[in-house]
Design an enzyme around this catalytic site. Structure first.
Site, PDB file in Angstrom:
ATOM      1  CG  ASP A   1      -1.871   1.150   1.268  1.00  0.00           C
ATOM      2  OD1 ASP A   1      -2.044   1.815   0.221  1.00  0.00           O
ATOM      3  OD2 ASP A   1      -2.453   1.410   2.334  1.00  0.00           O
TER       4      ASP A   1
ATOM      5  CG  ASP B   1      -3.951   5.480  -2.403  1.00  0.00           C
ATOM      6  OD1 ASP B   1      -2.996   4.906  -1.844  1.00  0.00           O
ATOM      7  OD2 ASP B   1      -5.131   5.328  -2.030  1.00  0.00           O
TER       8      ASP B   1
END
Length: 488
Positions: A166, A368
């Site tokens: 992530d 992201d």
């Protein structure tokens, strides 16, 4: 060593900017009709992919032997490969959007909390010791954690676990015995008492002080990671050895979570790829220059993506490079200077400074891996959507679906011409997206929707749907982010 290492920063940027401008001629080529630029979207091919079952992990790891030949590469897969089950495309898509909404709300709460007064801590570098490197990765959507998994070994001897990759998080953590409260995961929960390399971190250590919410317990430094939506991990902070294939990475600062909650769907924890001091890239920074790149696969793909680390992971050939911005209030996120959006080759009229962050750190645009759909402030989104609608008057419309209000009925069609969508950045670089990265199927019948959505917060996000099939390169040393079409 990067090509920028041999040049003064200003001359490096001149070369990057000129190269990006020239590259635009290649990546943004499209058919031009009636003043608009169009891409061809292959409807039949996209719908065939929706009917394919998720990739089976055991077959993938047998087939992707070439990953092991590169000691700096990790394999990447979609979440459905881990969760499995006989679930329809429509149901998987619905659940994905529900998780997406919670993820964005969690990011917005995280930003709001920080803006209310929490000061950034003094930066302290903690460097891991590496003996070698390599491994394998799986895609999964997790509330507050991201969408893509890797298979790694934790401890000595190594116990293999699925961890989420992530870019919106820093702390590396795994669920640990004894469990006060642990969610279900695919593999047995890691037991630190059975690892010869597990070492607790003292409360007064520099690495402990770098935690956003450090505390002290009887066994030493304790951590707490909150994701803003109720998901969290709480436990002891330690150093441990992580193993990727035949590669062992020693002295990695990780959280050993004894109290964990959230919809983490089978994963044992998370490996943070953010820009903060405790992220995995930052801990390995002195060894490979805090550089990495990744390619994310489509959720219905029958192939895998990759994450590459090391000096060779960021290549100037075939990519559009833009400046990597630093927001002093949010050190984790990778900000990029988006200045405009084009639809059909024409720039959309947008509110001034809509994509900039202000002196307080509020606003801006981040890249992201954990957010699926690109989110824009409402005024910007509505302007882009309206421009897209005007240039698609020749296409049959369909009713909106969930967060998507701009949908089309392509049932029975083989191909359609759709207006191009492009991002323009401060240095003049332009990234024109492939058609399948912004018009996506939401069912198996031929309904496609524009994969952009408004956000209630100030933070804009370039999501992973727009990144699929694009090599995204992060070079923190030279402060650049690269986007490479057809570089995966």
């Amino acid at each position: 060593m990067s090509f920028c290492s041999f040049l003064a920063p200003w001359s490096c940027w001149v070369i990057i900017s000129l190269y990006s401008s020239l590259l635009f001629v290649h990546v943004s080529w499209a058919e031009k009709r009636g003043g608009y630029h169009y891409h061809t979207l292959h409807i039949a091919a996209r719908l065939r992919e929706t009917s394919s079952p998720p990739l089976e992990l055991h077959k993938t790891f047998q087939q992707e032997d070439e990953v092991g030949k590169n000691p700096w590469r990790l394999q990447v897969f979609h979440r459905d490969s881990l969760v499995g089950g006989n679930v329809s495309y429509e149901q998987r898509f619905k659940e994905r959007l529900e998780r997406e909404s919670r993820r964005v709300k969690a990011l917005d709460r995280r930003v709001e909390r920080k803006l209310k007064g929490r000061e950034k801590k003094r930066k302290v570098e903690h460097k891991a010791k590496i003996e070698d490197f390599g491994g394998g990765v799986t895609s999964g959507m997790m509330v507050g954690s991201g969408e893509y998994f890797t298979r790694i070994g934790v401890g000595t001897p190594a116990r293999e676990q699925y961890l989420v990759l992530d870019t919106g998080s820093d702390v590396v953590w795994v669920q640990c015995q004894p469990c006060k409260d642990c969610y279900d995961q695919t593999d047995p929960v890691f037991d630190p008492s059975s690892s010869a390399s597990f070492t607790s971190v003292s409360c007064g250590s520099e690495v402990c002080s770098e935690l956003e919410e450090p505390s002290c317990e009887s066994l030493g430094c304790a951590y707490r990671v909150n994701y803003g939506d109720g998901s969290h991990s709480v436990g002891s902070f330690a150093t441990e050895t992580l193993t990727f294939g035949n590669t062992r990475v020693q002295n990695v600062a990780i959280g050993c979570g004894h109290d964990n909650q959230g919809l983490f769907v089978g994963a044992a924890g998370l490996i943070g790829l953010g820009a903060g001091a405790l992220s995995f890239p930052s801990q390995l920074g002195s060894l490979y220059g805090t550089k990495f790149s990744y390619c994310l696969v489509d959720r219905s793909s029958q192939s895998s993506g990759v994450v590459d680390f090391g000096p060779g992971s960021v290549s100037p050939v075939g990519s559009v490079f833009v400046p990597l911005l630093r927001n002093p209030r949010f050190s984790t996120f990778y900000y990029v200077p988006l200045t405009a959006i084009g639809v059909g080759g024409l720039l959309v009229s947008l509110p001034q400074k809509v994509f900039e962050f202000d002196v307080t750190g509020e606003g801006g645009v981040i890249v992201d891996s954990g957010t699926a759909v690109t989110r824009l402030q409402r005024d910007a989104y509505e302007a882009v959507r309206d421009a897209f609608v005007v240039s698609t008057q020749h296409l049959p419309r369909a009713e909106g679906m969930s967060m998507f209000d701009t949908c089309y009925d392509f049932a029975g069609l083989q191909t359609v011409s759709v207006p191009t969508v492009s991002f323009r950045f401060l240095n003049g670089a332009i990234l024109t997206l492939p058609a399948e990265n912004y018009l996506i199927p939401v069912d198996v019948m031929g309904t496609f929707c524009l994969a952009f959505a408004p956000t209630a917060g100030s933070l804009s996000i370039i999501g992973n749907i727009q990144q699929q099939g694009v090599r995204v390169s992060i070079d923190s040393v030279n402060s650049v982010v690269g986007f490479g079409i057809n570089q995966c």
